[in-house]
Design an enzyme around this catalytic site. Structure first.
Site, mmCIF file in Angstrom:
data_model
loop_
_atom_site.group_PDB
_atom_site.id
_atom_site.type_symbol
_atom_site.label_atom_id
_atom_site.label_comp_id
_atom_site.label_asym_id
_atom_site.label_seq_id
_atom_site.Cartn_x
_atom_site.Cartn_y
_atom_site.Cartn_z
ATOM 1 N N TYR A 1 -10.902 11.621 -41.352
ATOM 2 C CA TYR A 1 -12.095 11.709 -42.213
ATOM 3 C C TYR A 1 -11.689 11.022 -43.511
ATOM 4 C CZ TYR A 1 -16.061 14.420 -44.257
ATOM 5 O OH TYR A 1 -17.236 14.840 -44.838
ATOM 6 N N THR B 1 -15.669 7.918 -40.289
ATOM 7 C CA THR B 1 -16.745 6.988 -40.641
ATOM 8 C C THR B 1 -16.327 6.130 -41.828
ATOM 9 O OG1 THR B 1 -18.296 8.656 -39.931
ATOM 10 C CG2 THR B 1 -19.189 6.861 -41.263
ATOM 11 N N GLU C 1 -16.658 3.557 -36.925
ATOM 12 C CA GLU C 1 -15.233 3.825 -37.106
ATOM 13 C C GLU C 1 -14.412 2.755 -36.396
ATOM 14 O OE1 GLU C 1 -13.743 7.763 -36.445
ATOM 15 O OE2 GLU C 1 -15.699 8.731 -36.722
ATOM 16 N N GLN D 1 -24.245 19.835 -35.746
ATOM 17 C CA GLN D 1 -23.104 19.863 -36.661
ATOM 18 C C GLN D 1 -23.364 20.802 -37.842
ATOM 19 O OE1 GLN D 1 -22.228 15.940 -38.170
ATOM 20 N NE2 GLN D 1 -20.556 16.611 -39.490
ATOM 21 N N ARG E 1 -23.172 20.112 -48.771
ATOM 22 C CA ARG E 1 -22.624 21.194 -49.585
ATOM 23 C C ARG E 1 -23.148 21.149 -51.007
ATOM 24 N NH1 ARG E 1 -18.083 19.726 -46.704
ATOM 25 N NH2 ARG E 1 -17.501 18.436 -48.468
ATOM 26 N N HIS F 1 -17.647 8.136 -47.614
ATOM 27 C CA HIS F 1 -18.328 8.937 -46.591
ATOM 28 C C HIS F 1 -18.179 10.431 -46.894
ATOM 29 C CE1 HIS F 1 -19.736 10.369 -42.719
ATOM 30 N NE2 HIS F 1 -18.588 10.997 -42.530
ATOM 31 N N ASP G 1 -18.378 6.982 -32.971
ATOM 32 C CA ASP G 1 -18.152 8.414 -32.757
ATOM 33 C C ASP G 1 -19.498 9.134 -32.856
ATOM 34 O OD1 ASP G 1 -16.579 10.628 -32.285
ATOM 35 O OD2 ASP G 1 -16.316 11.049 -34.409
HETATM 36 CA CA CA Z 1 -16.015 10.866 -36.696
#
Ligand code: CA
Length: 427
Positions: free
Chosen positions: A137, A358, A210, A249, A151, A142, A242
């Site tokens: 990540y 990403t 990715e 999610q 968040r 991203h 991906d």
């Molecule tokens: Ca991913």
């Protein structure tokens, strides 16, 4: 050992279309099925697939120590396991065999017939048996964008992010090569404004732009690999879509991170472009502030200038490019990812795959997912046929491309292209 295969003056006796991703300086590795239903390890020059198993049987690799059936296999794992020296010797030899100044195979129509196929006549397979798949990540842009949306806009980046190449363990069982369609997943979601979840097909299927790297045998369990040595264990790279289901999610990811929203499909480009081929495109990654802990510190150029692009093609319409990004934006390098992965003694094997996460760039047109490009569905994208997309529709094809280019040579990955099918229905 010099990488003679990279000589930019070299020309092949095989025709290479201008702007091809696969000049004689590339020599990627893959696995394909021939018309005669034979699976073999191969490479590609221009629009020709080359059977390395046949080349070996015809003795073209004489003088290089290889096991007899090194290329007559349905995966590259054994070859990759043999290490960097073998990869380089074989790549150099292939360049030599197809060099315009070498008459041996060029003037042998019988051998040429056995070894060379039109790319349209072969079916690309998964290049490796992927034992384990880890997804990082590592794009700051991203992680910041997602943090803002999912968040807290004020504290988008979690406190650990600038210190740890954050990652999670994915599923290798759902990795498929380019061309294999993918079904919209079913799953549990919490509809907006509701307090009880529902089960149904995902309504926000997304891509993630990715790349991934494929490792050789890195370590034994318990052993760590210093960041300065990690490059020796990275065989090459592929493009990775991906696939992600954003609604699933959002509901499932706390507290342990991605699960079913991510493991229903990951699509990769079928040719592994070696790190040797990418060598001319080394560049510096972003400045890391604060300085990482000593086990993650490295000097020099450890990123690569790889142009990346995503297009969406609705059924019966032209493809529309929706994002242009670059691998060099990635905050954590592949070396740092691998050093971190093994820092606790976790074993990494030949054929393991590590996703970059990403890769979003700094500008809105360089974001690597629909989630970011449409900002959670608020700003739909227009397609060539006038329709709009917040996420990916059934029967859309997502096409990712990647290439490096300087004044002398273009080294590309081809593409990873996959169609999203409606949910699977048991008959
Ligand atoms: Ca991913």
């Amino acid at each position: 050992m010099p990488i003679t295969a990279n000589d930019t003056n070299r020309k092949s006796w095989l025709e290479v279309p201008s702007n091809s991703d696969f000049p004689i300086q590339n020599i990627p590795f893959g696995v394909f099925l021939t018309k005669e239903n034979i699976v073999t390890v191969g490479t590609r020059i221009g629009d020709y697939a080359i059977d390395l198993g046949a080349l070996q049987q015809l003795n073209y690799f004489e003088g290089i120590e290889l096991t007899d059936d090194m290329f007559m296999q349905d995966t590259l794992n054994d070859f990759i396991s043999d290490g960097k020296k073998t990869w380089r010797l074989v790549r150099n030899r292939i360049a030599d065999i197809f060099d315009v100044n070498n008459p041996k195979l060029q003037n042998n129509p019988k051998d040429r017939d056995i070894v060379i196929f039109d790319i349209k006549d072969v079916e690309m397979q998964l290049p490796v048996l992927i034992g384990d798949y880890t997804d990082f990540y590592s794009s700051k842009e991203h992680a910041t964008n997602v943090g803002k949306m999912f968040r807290d806009p004020e504290n988008a980046l979690l406190p650990n992010w600038l210190h740890i190449p954050v990652g999670y363990h994915g599923r290798s069982s759902s990795i498929v090569p380019s061309g294999i369609p993918v079904h919209r997943p079913m799953g549990q979601t919490l509809p907006n404004g509701e307090t009880t979840p529902v089960f149904g097909s995902s309504r926000s299927v997304d891509f993630e732009l990715e790349t991934a790297f494929i490792t050789t045998d890195v370590n034994i369990m318990g052993e760590n690999i210093p960041v300065t040595e990690t490059e020796d264990y990275i065989f090459g790279m592929v493009l990775l879509n991906d696939w992600s289901a954003r609604d699933i999610q959002k509901w499932e990811y706390v507290p342990l991170g991605p699960f079913l929203a991510k493991n229903f499909a990951s699509s990769i480009s079928p040719w592994i472009v070696t790190m040797d081929a990418l060598e001319p495109f080394r560049t510096k990654g972003p400045k890391q502030e604060p300085t990482p802990l000593p086990y993650l510190q490295q000097k020099g150029k450890h990123s690569f200038d790889i142009n990346l692009e995503v297009a969406i093609q609705p059924e019966n319409a032209e493809a529309t490019v929706v994002s242009r990004s670059n691998f060099k934006y990635l905050y954590w390098s592949m070396c740092q990812q691998l050093a971190h992965h093994t820092s606790n003694g976790c074993r990494v094997n030949s054929g393991d795959m590590m996703g970059s996460g990403t890769i979003s760039g700094p500008t809105p047109d360089s974001f690597g997912s629909m989630l970011e490009l449409t900002w959670g569905g608020k700003n739909p994208l227009k397609m060539s046929d006038g329709t709009e997309r917040k996420f990916i529709n059934d029967n859309d094809t997502v096409i990712m491309k990647g290439f490096c280019q300087n004044g002398q040579v273009r080294i590309g990955f081809g593409e990873v292209s996959s169609k999203l099918l409606p949910p699977f229905v048991r008959q």
